[in-house]
Enzyme design. Structure first.
Site, PDB file in Angstrom:
ATOM      1  N   ASP A   1       0.752  -1.129   0.021  1.00  9.21           N
ATOM      2  CA  ASP A   1      -0.020  -0.005  -0.089  1.00  9.21           C
ATOM      3  C   ASP A   1       0.763   1.412   0.130  1.00  9.21           C
ATOM      4  O   ASP A   1       0.424   2.121   0.450  1.00  9.21           O
ATOM      5  CB  ASP A   1      -0.913  -0.019   1.289  1.00  9.21           C
TER       6      ASP A   1
ATOM      7  N   GLY B   1      -4.570  -4.312  -3.955  1.00  9.71           N
ATOM      8  CA  GLY B   1      -5.398  -3.049  -3.967  1.00  9.71           C
ATOM      9  C   GLY B   1      -4.593  -2.001  -4.709  1.00  9.71           C
ATOM     10  O   GLY B   1      -3.927  -1.380  -3.614  1.00  9.71           O
ATOM     11  N   HIS B   2      -4.761  -1.570  -5.843  1.00  8.51           N
ATOM     12  CA  HIS B   2      -3.823  -0.497  -6.346  1.00  8.51           C
ATOM     13  C   HIS B   2      -4.951   0.478  -6.788  1.00  8.51           C
ATOM     14  O   HIS B   2      -5.886   0.291  -7.738  1.00  8.51           O
ATOM     15  CB  HIS B   2      -2.967  -0.961  -7.534  1.00  8.51           C
TER      16      HIS B   2
ATOM     17  N   GLN C   1       2.148  -6.056  -3.420  1.00 11.02           N
ATOM     18  CA  GLN C   1       2.460  -5.894  -1.877  1.00 11.02           C
ATOM     19  C   GLN C   1       3.728  -5.219  -1.623  1.00 11.02           C
ATOM     20  O   GLN C   1       3.739  -4.367  -2.428  1.00 11.02           O
ATOM     21  CB  GLN C   1       2.651  -7.579  -1.372  1.00 11.02           C
TER      22      GLN C   1
HETATM   23  P1  GDP Z   1      -0.731   0.459  -3.495  1.00 13.22           P
HETATM   24  O1  GDP Z   1      -1.422  -0.972  -3.134  1.00 13.22           O
HETATM   25  O2  GDP Z   1       0.667   0.344  -3.272  1.00 13.22           O
HETATM   26  O3  GDP Z   1      -1.087   0.815  -4.844  1.00 13.22           O
HETATM   27  O4  GDP Z   1      -1.353   1.592  -2.652  1.00 13.22           O
HETATM   28  P2  GDP Z   1      -3.103   1.673  -2.187  1.00 13.22           P
HETATM   29  O5  GDP Z   1      -3.689   2.035  -3.425  1.00 13.22           O
HETATM   30  O6  GDP Z   1      -3.355   0.425  -1.452  1.00 13.22           O
HETATM   31  O7  GDP Z   1      -2.792   2.592  -1.025  1.00 13.22           O
HETATM   32  C1  GDP Z   1      -2.346   4.114  -1.406  1.00 13.22           C
HETATM   33  C2  GDP Z   1      -3.660   5.028  -1.046  1.00 13.22           C
HETATM   34  O8  GDP Z   1      -2.745   6.445  -0.793  1.00 13.22           O
HETATM   35  C3  GDP Z   1      -4.464   5.186  -2.080  1.00 13.22           C
HETATM   36  O9  GDP Z   1      -5.418   5.700  -1.531  1.00 13.22           O
HETATM   37  C4  GDP Z   1      -4.040   6.538  -3.024  1.00 13.22           C
HETATM   38  O10 GDP Z   1      -4.951   7.049  -3.494  1.00 13.22           O
HETATM   39  C5  GDP Z   1      -3.217   7.199  -1.805  1.00 13.22           C
HETATM   40  N1  GDP Z   1      -2.145   8.056  -2.325  1.00 13.22           N
HETATM   41  C6  GDP Z   1      -1.193   7.753  -3.150  1.00 13.22           C
HETATM   42  N2  GDP Z   1      -0.162   8.616  -3.182  1.00 13.22           N
HETATM   43  C7  GDP Z   1      -0.488   9.602  -2.379  1.00 13.22           C
HETATM   44  C8  GDP Z   1       0.029  10.716  -1.877  1.00 13.22           C
HETATM   45  O11 GDP Z   1       1.246  11.121  -2.184  1.00 13.22           O
HETATM   46  N3  GDP Z   1      -0.650  11.358  -0.841  1.00 13.22           N
HETATM   47  C9  GDP Z   1      -1.835  11.075  -0.435  1.00 13.22           C
HETATM   48  N4  GDP Z   1      -2.475  11.823   0.525  1.00 13.22           N
HETATM   49  N5  GDP Z   1      -2.227   9.749  -1.011  1.00 13.22           N
HETATM   50  C10 GDP Z   1      -1.876   9.134  -1.824  1.00 13.22           C
HETATM   51  P1  IMO Z   2      -0.963  -4.118  -2.418  1.00 13.90           P
HETATM   52  O1  IMO Z   2      -0.457  -4.733  -3.582  1.00 13.90           O
HETATM   53  C1  IMO Z   2      -0.989  -4.536   1.976  1.00 13.90           C
HETATM   54  C2  IMO Z   2      -1.021  -8.611   3.581  1.00 13.90           C
HETATM   55  C3  IMO Z   2      -2.459  -9.134   4.373  1.00 13.90           C
HETATM   56  C4  IMO Z   2      -1.808 -10.085   5.058  1.00 13.90           C
HETATM   57  C5  IMO Z   2      -0.594 -10.648   4.554  1.00 13.90           C
HETATM   58  C6  IMO Z   2      -0.972 -11.980   3.749  1.00 13.90           C
HETATM   59  O2  IMO Z   2      -2.069  -3.389  -2.401  1.00 13.90           O
HETATM   60  O3  IMO Z   2       0.169  -3.280  -1.527  1.00 13.90           O
HETATM   61  P2  IMO Z   2      -2.488 -12.803   1.653  1.00 13.90           P
HETATM   62  O4  IMO Z   2      -3.834 -12.306   1.429  1.00 13.90           O
HETATM   63  O5  IMO Z   2      -1.636 -12.300   0.735  1.00 13.90           O
HETATM   64  O6  IMO Z   2      -2.354 -14.220   2.128  1.00 13.90           O
HETATM   65  O7  IMO Z   2      -2.312 -11.912   3.104  1.00 13.90           O
HETATM   66  O8  IMO Z   2      -0.173  -9.824   3.399  1.00 13.90           O
HETATM   67  N1  IMO Z   2      -1.238  -8.183   2.278  1.00 13.90           N
HETATM   68  C7  IMO Z   2      -1.220  -6.926   1.803  1.00 13.90           C
HETATM   69  N2  IMO Z   2      -1.330  -5.675   2.599  1.00 13.90           N
HETATM   70  N3  IMO Z   2      -1.129  -4.396   0.776  1.00 13.90           N
HETATM   71  C8  IMO Z   2      -1.311  -5.701  -0.042  1.00 13.90           C
HETATM   72  O9  IMO Z   2      -1.389  -5.386  -1.404  1.00 13.90           O
HETATM   73  C9  IMO Z   2      -1.312  -6.892   0.640  1.00 13.90           C
HETATM   74  N4  IMO Z   2      -1.568  -7.955  -0.019  1.00 13.90           N
HETATM   75  C10 IMO Z   2      -1.589  -8.879   1.000  1.00 13.90           C
HETATM   76  O10 IMO Z   2      -2.919  -8.069   4.900  1.00 13.90           O
HETATM   77  O11 IMO Z   2      -1.033  -9.434   6.290  1.00 13.90           O
HETATM   78 MG    MG Z   3      -2.875  -1.639  -1.756  1.00 14.04          MG
END
Ligand code: GDP
Ligand code: IMO
Ligand code: MG
Length: 420
Positions: free
Chosen positions: A12, A39-40, A221
């Site tokens: 994340d 979840g991107h 991840q």
């Molecule tokens: P990912 O899994 O690495 O793609 O990241 P996620 O989408 O799960 O979580 C990142 C969250 O931070 C999302 O809600 C993005 O919209 C938000 N985000 C990404 N870059 C920034 C930033 O520079 N500032 C803020 N405030 N939010 C950001």
């Molecule tokens: P992105 O790509 C954050 C975490 C889960 C759990 C562990 C194992 O959005 O960064 P799994 O379902 O893979 O067996 O879970 O890994 N986890 C993540 N945490 N971002 C993710 O993906 C994750 N994918 C798995 O919360 O602790």
């Molecule tokens: Mg994510």
């Protein structure tokens, strides 16, 4: 030539936004591991989109998106996502390619994930319950069904054989769940999957590379969730580090060029497991509130804490990181004081290395304090106008990890990024 964007923490980090930002510079965006546990988040035409299976380059009309062999694919999630993406006028039949070697997540994988987590009680991993662990177990156990198998007549009998095997395991867990609704959706989604471009991905990608096309590999991840090097057993079931690009796409290590590591300006983790810099106080709560730190896949509140340079340096080493992209710097705008972790104190001894075992032991972070910038940075687009206190913070991180921070992201929007 293959560049890589991947997460350096516990996931994340904002990989989706960063891949979407860089996508116009590449011909192909390819996912190499993970599955719908990812979840991107991206913003397209001001609308929030969360991608779980499809690479984050999909909203660029001229970019080819590839789901590689290292990914585990849930056909139901894929179909739903294709429908959502098509609503933006994207033709997934033109822009999306799937490896015939990609392993399929079947409904009983999800049931097994649940059963396994339940059986662990308090020591559960905190899995996303998407069937990731069981699906990768069937891959290494040499039982998996792959996308290419769909084109063979005996797919259904192979599926039934696998389901029976899973049923025995579920019986052992004394786990009962009616999966008939899932199965119906699953078979419908398989029919849809058959209409997409299923290719021999290793030849497809290598031919494109030979033709001079530029590939961007998108990680899911983060490095601290890597099956080998993460905080085992609180990890995911794939190699999230750059080495996974080679096995997950079928490209040679010689093709890997830039490795861009994404880190938040602080740190989060969702699910169980060690997190040395976690703040279980009002400051942690503030980070969660300002940063909207709730899981993009499960909606769970993310645990929040200060940036952990011990873990970050380790991740840079494992990945061969050439550049660091720091996201969510704007979340720190309101803090008077910031802290960074420069060492772990374990049983009174300080170390700058990530130990073999991080769970079940007490790790006290050694923290260094920095002055906050107390300024709204979200509108800044030029490095020269970034506050000096932010530059001091970034310089310290650069020096510690030995890799340059080249971009600072200061908001979720596509344009909220500063090249430094
Ligand atoms: P990912 O899994 O690495 O793609 O990241 P996620 O989408 O799960 O979580 C990142 C969250 O931070 C999302 O809600 C993005 O919209 C938000 N985000 C990404 N870059 C920034 C930033 O520079 N500032 C803020 N405030 N939010 C950001
Ligand atoms: P992105 O790509 C954050 C975490 C889960 C759990 C562990 C194992 O959005 O960064 P799994 O379902 O893979 O067996 O879970 O890994 N986890 C993540 N945490 N971002 C993710 O993906 C994750 N994918 C798995 O919360 O602790
Ligand atoms: Mg994510």
């Amino acid at each position: 030539m293959v560049d890589v964007i991947l997460g350096l923490q516990w996931g994340d980090e904002g990989k989706g936004k960063i891949v979407d930002y860089f996508a116009p510079r590449y011909d192909i965006i390819a996912r190499f591991q993970g599955g719908p546990n990812a979840g991107h988040t991206l913003y397209v035409e001001g609308k929030k989109m969360v991608l779980h299976q499809i690479p984050s380059g999909i909203f660029h009309q001229n970019t080819v998106n590839v789901i590689g062999n290292g990914v585990v694919l849930d056909p139901v999630t894929l179909k739903r996502e294709c429908d959502a993406v098509s609503a933006f006028g994207i033709d997934v039949k033109k822009n999306l390619f799937i490896s015939e070697r990609t392993n399929i997540i079947v409904p009983t994988h999800r049931a097994l994930d649940k059963a396994s987590e339940l059986s662990k009680g308090d020591s559960k991993i905190g899995s996303t319950l998407k069937g990731i662990g069981p699906a990768y177990m069937d891959k290494t156990g040499r039982n998996a069904l792959r996308v290419g198998d769909l084109l063979h007549k005996n797919f259904t009998s192979q599926y039934i054989k696998l389901r029976l095997k899973h049923q025995k395991l579920l019986d052992n867990f004394h786990f009962i769940e009616d999966i008939s609704a899932w199965e119906e959706e699953f078979f419908e989604a398989l029919e849809f999957l058959k209409t997409l471009n299923v290719v021999n991905c290793e030849y497809f990608i290598n031919n494109q590379i030979s033709a001079g096309k530029k590939v961007l590999a998108e990680g899911a991840q983060g490095s601290m969730l890597d099956i080998d090097f993460g905080t085992f057993p609180f990890v995911t079931s794939s190699n999230t580090i750059s080495a996974g690009v080679c096995t997950g796409l079928g490209v040679s290590p010689k093709q890997i060029n830039e490795v861009m590591g994404v880190t938040k300006a602080y740190c989060t983790r969702v699910g169980g497991g060690p997190f040395p810099t976690e703040l279980e106080d009002a400051t942690g709560e503030e980070l969660r509130k300002i940063g909207s730190e709730f899981g993009a896949t499960t909606g769970r509140p993310r645990r929040c804490g200060w940036i952990d340079l011990v873990a970050l340096k380790y991740a840079c080493m494992l990945n061969g990181v050439t550049q660091v992209i720091m996201t969510k710097a704007d979340v720190l705008d309101a803090f008077d004081e910031l802290k960074v972790c420069t060492a772990y104190s374990i049983n009174g001894k300080e170390t700058r290395e990530v130990p073999f075992q991080m769970s079940g032991i007490k790790i006290d972070p050694v923290l260094e304090a920095f002055k906050g910038w107390n300024l709204d940075t979200t509108q800044i687009r030029e490095a020269s106008v970034l506050p000096a206190t932010m530059k001091t913070y970034i310089d310290f991180i650069n020096n510690y990890i030995g890799a340059p921070v080249t971009y600072v992201s200061n908001g979720p929007g596509r344009d909220q990024i500063v090249h430094i």
